[in-house]
Write a protein that holds these residues in place. Structure first.
Motif, short mmCIF file in Angstrom:
data_model
loop_
_atom_site.label_atom_id
_atom_site.label_comp_id
_atom_site.label_asym_id
_atom_site.label_seq_id
_atom_site.Cartn_x
_atom_site.Cartn_y
_atom_site.Cartn_z
N PHE A 118 0.88 -1.08 -0.01
CA PHE A 118 0.03 0.17 -0.05
C PHE A 118 1.13 1.36 -0.08
O PHE A 118 2.01 1.40 0.61
N ASP A 119 0.32 2.26 -0.75
CA ASP A 119 1.08 3.48 -0.56
C ASP A 119 0.49 4.19 0.65
O ASP A 119 -0.63 4.99 0.66
N TRP A 120 0.99 4.07 1.74
CA TRP A 120 0.67 4.61 3.10
C TRP A 120 0.61 6.03 3.39
O TRP A 120 -0.13 6.41 4.20
N ASP A 121 1.34 6.68 2.56
CA ASP A 121 1.38 8.16 2.62
C ASP A 121 -0.25 8.72 2.02
O ASP A 121 -0.62 9.78 2.15
N ARG A 122 -0.93 7.95 1.45
CA ARG A 122 -2.24 8.31 0.82
C ARG A 122 -3.57 7.70 1.96
O ARG A 122 -4.71 7.78 1.30
N CYS A 123 -3.19 7.32 2.78
CA CYS A 123 -4.12 6.63 3.87
C CYS A 123 -5.14 7.72 4.42
O CYS A 123 -4.76 8.75 4.46
N VAL A 124 -6.38 7.24 4.22
CA VAL A 124 -7.42 8.17 4.43
C VAL A 124 -8.10 7.40 5.60
O VAL A 124 -8.17 6.54 6.00
N ASP A 125 -8.62 8.62 6.43
CA ASP A 125 -9.62 8.26 7.44
C ASP A 125 -10.88 8.77 7.43
O ASP A 125 -11.03 10.20 7.54
N THR A 126 -12.17 8.27 7.36
CA THR A 126 -13.39 8.77 7.26
C THR A 126 -13.64 9.86 8.14
O THR A 126 -14.65 10.70 8.19
N THR A 127 -13.17 9.50 9.48
CA THR A 127 -13.55 10.29 10.63
C THR A 127 -12.70 11.61 10.70
O THR A 127 -13.09 12.34 11.77
N ASP A 128 -11.71 11.59 10.11
CA ASP A 128 -11.00 13.03 10.08
C ASP A 128 -11.65 14.28 9.51
O ASP A 128 -12.09 14.01 8.48
N PRO A 129 -11.86 15.36 10.19
CA PRO A 129 -12.45 16.41 9.78
C PRO A 129 -11.95 16.81 8.37
O PRO A 129 -12.73 17.27 7.55
N ASN A 130 -10.60 16.55 8.01
CA ASN A 130 -10.14 16.97 6.85
C ASN A 130 -10.52 16.05 5.70
O ASN A 130 -10.52 16.28 4.68
N TYR A 131 -11.17 14.94 6.03
CA TYR A 131 -11.67 13.99 5.22
C TYR A 131 -13.37 14.64 5.13
O TYR A 131 -13.85 14.54 4.09
N TYR A 132 -13.98 14.41 6.33
CA TYR A 132 -15.35 14.31 6.07
C TYR A 132 -15.81 15.75 5.77
O TYR A 132 -17.09 16.33 5.40
N LYS A 133 -14.90 16.87 5.66
CA LYS A 133 -15.29 18.18 5.13
C LYS A 133 -15.76 18.12 3.88
O LYS A 133 -16.73 18.66 3.27
N TRP A 134 -15.28 17.11 3.05
CA TRP A 134 -15.88 16.82 1.60
C TRP A 134 -16.81 16.03 1.50
O TRP A 134 -17.52 16.12 0.46
N THR A 135 -16.97 15.00 2.54
CA THR A 135 -18.36 14.20 2.52
C THR A 135 -19.36 15.13 2.69
O THR A 135 -20.35 15.19 2.00
N GLN A 136 -19.02 16.04 3.56
CA GLN A 136 -20.31 17.32 3.86
C GLN A 136 -20.53 18.15 2.66
O GLN A 136 -21.40 18.50 2.31
#
Length: 807
Positions: A118-136
RNA sequence: GCCGGUGUGGUGGAAUGGUAGACACAAGGGACUUAAAAUCCCUCGUUGGCAACAACGUACCGGUUCGAGUCCGGUCACCGGCACCA
């Protein structure tokens, strides 16, 4: 030297961590390959033996692609919002974010232990505000485009989770997650208009390389049917509109049924002479769950609406109108015309309530049951202008007639319903909307995203169906972004399916704080080339994410209308005894134990060798030894390999194996690829080998057992010679002309029965082969007193001699 | 009920219409060893036979074919999905 897997695996995992050979480079000159696996939910139990199966398969595919010269993106992340974490938080009074963090760390450690590229530098976490900002952000776009709306409707309510469920989350009347009873509850809910995409979700499947059963299952779930909407006049002046797929049977419609929730029921309150009876039935139906309703399908129930009659438009006859819970308010128009002669349910109802049964398609015995045709060749009777036509002819004829009279139009219906999107729980993405008494629902300005989940005292959901967030008055009370007046935030959160509906896009550009993904990255990496995941997500995550992606395509965020070019699916791993693994059965296998005892490479190899990737397989601890033994044998080849280039002795087996392994990896037949490697190793042992031969084995084995191969590569001096790791070498190529042995063993059949085998030079002429066969001792015996009438030769495979007794 | 899928040794499983059971696991026998583990060699679908060999054999019944585990028609069993969707 002994194969010390523990030391070797630790060593190489450290090296990979440092050198990052799995880093994907956006915009490289090489062709791109985006391989995707479903990101895990980081549960407290850690990695399950079910995870490594799809992960290892895609790891092998992507490792081979890298060696074939592709710029590979093989990312990983965590789908971390969800109920188990929240429930654990409630029980143990630990914040869900802390639990999530710990679980992710544990999963990360376990995944690294298995050596995935895996390319660990691209790991995402859906509960990270920087991630769910875009879900929102995506939710806001859906809202602004009219695809998110709030409505009050009967919804599935899980009594244990105290939460609304989507239709897709209800299995056999119980909650998919916890198995508790699901009841109907009237609630105001946020909905996503997935039904607006129903047709496109069906149509676009055709251009995709998905395994067939996924396509079929999605099509069935969307459930398209074509028919007509027909208007029936009534004696009270209101028109009843029904949906039917069989307008040809209109002459046989002898009564009508409305669902108990149909708007006319209340509207007609004053007209109905038996209102008390009707009201009691409606009340009873309202309290049943969907499950109870369908469970009770042994016996039809209902009440006639006395005081109103409908008029059959084709013959002007007055027919009775009933309400019954076998008619669903959520499908079609919530009303049907009943044709008891040709529909099982209508027949059963008519028998019970003494309705008239009129045969309109010849061929059945309507006294004994409804005559439901499997084809459309039945002949119409008792049907006025349709008489004598086949059903096939009658449908368009009736549709034309209805259209001309202005009482019917063609109509398409879908079983798919809009997606119930809000959840009354804490551990999910807050919905970024504000309810203002003046302005209604107002979206949060995009520059205020992410709307971060506030800290709460208690995550416990309430029995009245309010989210835990509703108790946070400081957070709930806000000002309207539109008029500045006092307003309240939405307190429901999004379902777990939200974050996973677009995560594959974030992997392309995970650290971008300006856009959810840059145009450049999306253009380069999209769409996903190959996505492998479980069948259980076919009508959930897979369908939802296709829907979101189509929407993102429509608003210009992505450049393809479909997210995944190819979809495959793996079978389940069952515990010993062929049963589903579960704690209660005590047959759960923990990958940690296997890795500790045999090493990650053995674990990887074995989980691929165990059987057909698409089918369910039974785990056996005993059988793992065979895979370990094979790796030991590969390792020990270093002791007997002689110096030198690829040998002539092993040329055929090597080229055959390269061909087999190359083809099998591409079609996920890892079990036969490994079998071919075993055969090659067995042959090396019996015939001897050179370092050049061993080099080919190492390259072919590298995707399967990367740690061991790198160590061997180093020990045999190839690392130094090429200045590269084995995984960075080009994938071996084969020469088809070198895959053949000089001589072939051919089967000799007599009248189709195997009688002998002969050895002849490869590609021998037919006559040469026949002569050799006839010269064979066993065949000579068969031929005594017989006459050769015909010969069939399959090149390099077999000869079939057709003999007949001599006259 | 509807839609998919599967059925092959003691076990997991292989076989573009062309030598059924590759490759493994288990089991049995042997070598090495003080012994065990590990390793190596042999046997391993059923029946009969010392053997050569023969007959039978891919859920069941039939068909197509020189030849069927594979294709066609029917039956049974199991697994998965959907299910009062008009």
């Amino acid at each position: 030297m002994k194969y010390d897997f523990a030391r070797i695996e630790k060593k190489w995992q450290g090296i990979w961590e440092e050198r990052k050979p799995y880093a994907a480079v956006t915009g490289s000159e090489k062709p791109k390959f985006y391989g995707l696996i479903e990101f895990p939910y980081p549960s407290g139990q850690g990695l399950h033996v079910g995870h490594p199966r799809p992960f290892t398969a895609m790891d092998i595919v992507t490792r081979k692609k890298r060696m074939e010269g592709y710029n590979v993106l093989f990312p990983i992340g965590f789908d971390a919002f969800g109920l188990p974490t929240e429930n654990y938080a409630i029980k143990n009074h630990i914040h869900p974010a802390i639990i999530t963090h710990n679980n992710i760390q544990n999963f990360t450690r376990q995944l690294k232990m298995l050596g995935y590229g895996f390319d660990w530098d691209r790991c995402v976490d859906t509960t990270d505000p920087n991630y769910y900002k875009w879900t929102q952000w995506i939710f806001l776009q859906l809202f602004k485009n009219g695809l998110a709306y709030k409505t009050t409707m009967p919804v599935n309510w899980c009594t244990s989770c105290k939460c609304v469920l989507a239709n897709e989350e209800v299995v056999n009347g119980v909650c998919e997650r916890c198995g508790s009873e699901v009841v109907r509850k009237e609630k105001s809910q946020w909905m996503l208009a997935i039904t607006k995409y129903a047709q496109r979700l069906i149509d676009d499947l055709d251009g995709l390389d998905y395994i067939e059963r996924v396509k079929i299952q999605q099509k069935n779930w969307i459930g398209r049917s074509t028919g007509a909407e027909v208007t029936f006049k009534t004696t009270c002046g209101d028109d009843i509109v029904v949906y039917t797929t069989r307008p040809d049977t209109l002459f046989g419609a002898t009564y009508m049924v409305l669902s108990p929730e149909h708007a006319y029921v209340n509207k007609w309150k004053d007209i109905l002479t038996n209102w008390d009876e009707v009201a009691a039935y409606v009340d009873e139906a309202a309290h049943k769950s969907d499950f109870e309703r369908s469970e009770l399908n042994k016996e039809k129930t209902g009440v006639e609406l006395k005081g109103v009659k409908a008029i059959n438009p084709v013959n002007g006859r007055e027919i009775p109108v009933f309400i019954s819970d076998y008619v669903l308010v959520t499908y079609g128009t919530g009303a049907i015309m009943a044709v008891p002669a040709h529909d099982d349910r209508d027949w059963e109802f008519a028998k019970k309530f003494g309705c008239e049964i009129v045969e309109v398609v010849k061929g059945g015995n309507i006294e004994e049951g409804a005559f439901t045709l499997k084809d459309d060749t039945g002949i119409m009777v008792n049907s006025g202008f349709l008489n004598g036509m086949t059903v096939k002819q009658a449908i368009p004829a009736m549709e034309k007639w209805l259209e001309e009279k202005g009482i019917g139009v063609q109509k398409v219906n879908y079983k798919l319903r809009d997606w119930v999107f809000s959840r009354q729980r804490y551990w999910g993405e807050p919905i970024p909307l504000v309810n203002c008494p003046k302005c209604g629902w107002v979206p949060l300005p995009e520059d205020q995203l992410p709307l971060v989940l506030p800290q709460v005292e208690s995550y416990e959901p309430t029995d009245d169906g309010e989210s835990p967030l509703s108790k946070m008055t400081d957070w709930v009370n806000t000002t309207c972004p539109c008029c500045g007046g006092p307003a309240k935030r939405e307190t429901d959160t999004m379902p777990q399916w939200a974050g996973s509906s677009w995560y594959f896009l974030r992997y392309m550009d995970p650290h971008n704080d300006k856009e959810l993904v840059s145009k450049e990255a999306e253009n380069y990496w999209g769409p996903v080339d190959w996505y492998n995941g479980g069948m259980e997500h076919t009508t959930l995550h897979l369908l939802y994410s296709r829907f979101w992606h189509k929407f993102l395509y429509d608003i210009g965020v992505v450049h393809t209308s479909e997210p995944y070019a190819k979809r495959t699916s793996h079978g389940m791993i069952l515990g010993e005894g062929g049963e589903k693994m579960s704690k209660s059965r005590g047959n759960v296998v923990n990958p940690n134990d296997i890795v500790e005892q045999y090493g990650a490479d053995t674990m990887r190899l074995h989980i691929m060798f165990i059987g057909d990737f698409e089918k369910a397989v039974t785990w056996s601890n005993e059988a793992v030894k065979g895979s370990k033994r094979f790796l030991d044998r590969c390792w020990n080849l270093m002791d007997i390999a002689k110096d030198g280039e690829e040998s002539k002795t092993n040329e055929a087996i090597i080229h055959k194996t390269i061909k087999k392994v190359t083809e099998d990896i591409d079609s996920l037949k890892m079990n036969t690829a490994i079998a071919a490697l075993m055969t090659m190793v067995n042959e090396f042992y019996s015939k001897g080998l050179t370092k050049g031969d061993l080099k080919q084995l190492m390259l072919l084995l590298s995707p399967f057992a990367p740690h061991m191969v790198e160590e061997m590569w180093e020990l045999t001096g190839f690392a130094e010679k090429y200045g590269k790791m084995a995984m960075q070498m080009p994938w071996p190529s084969y020469d088809i002309s070198k895959t053949h042995e000089a001589e072939k063993e051919m089967a000799v059949q007599v009248n189709g029965k195997l009688r002998s085998t002969i050895v002849v030079p490869v590609d021998s002429q037919d006559q040469v082969v026949i002569d050799a066969a006839c010269a064979d001792e066993k065949i000579k015996r068969q031929m005594e007193g017989m006459e050769l009438v015909k010969t069939i030769v399959v090149k390099n495979k077999l000869i079939n001699l057709i003999l007949k007794p001599k006259k």
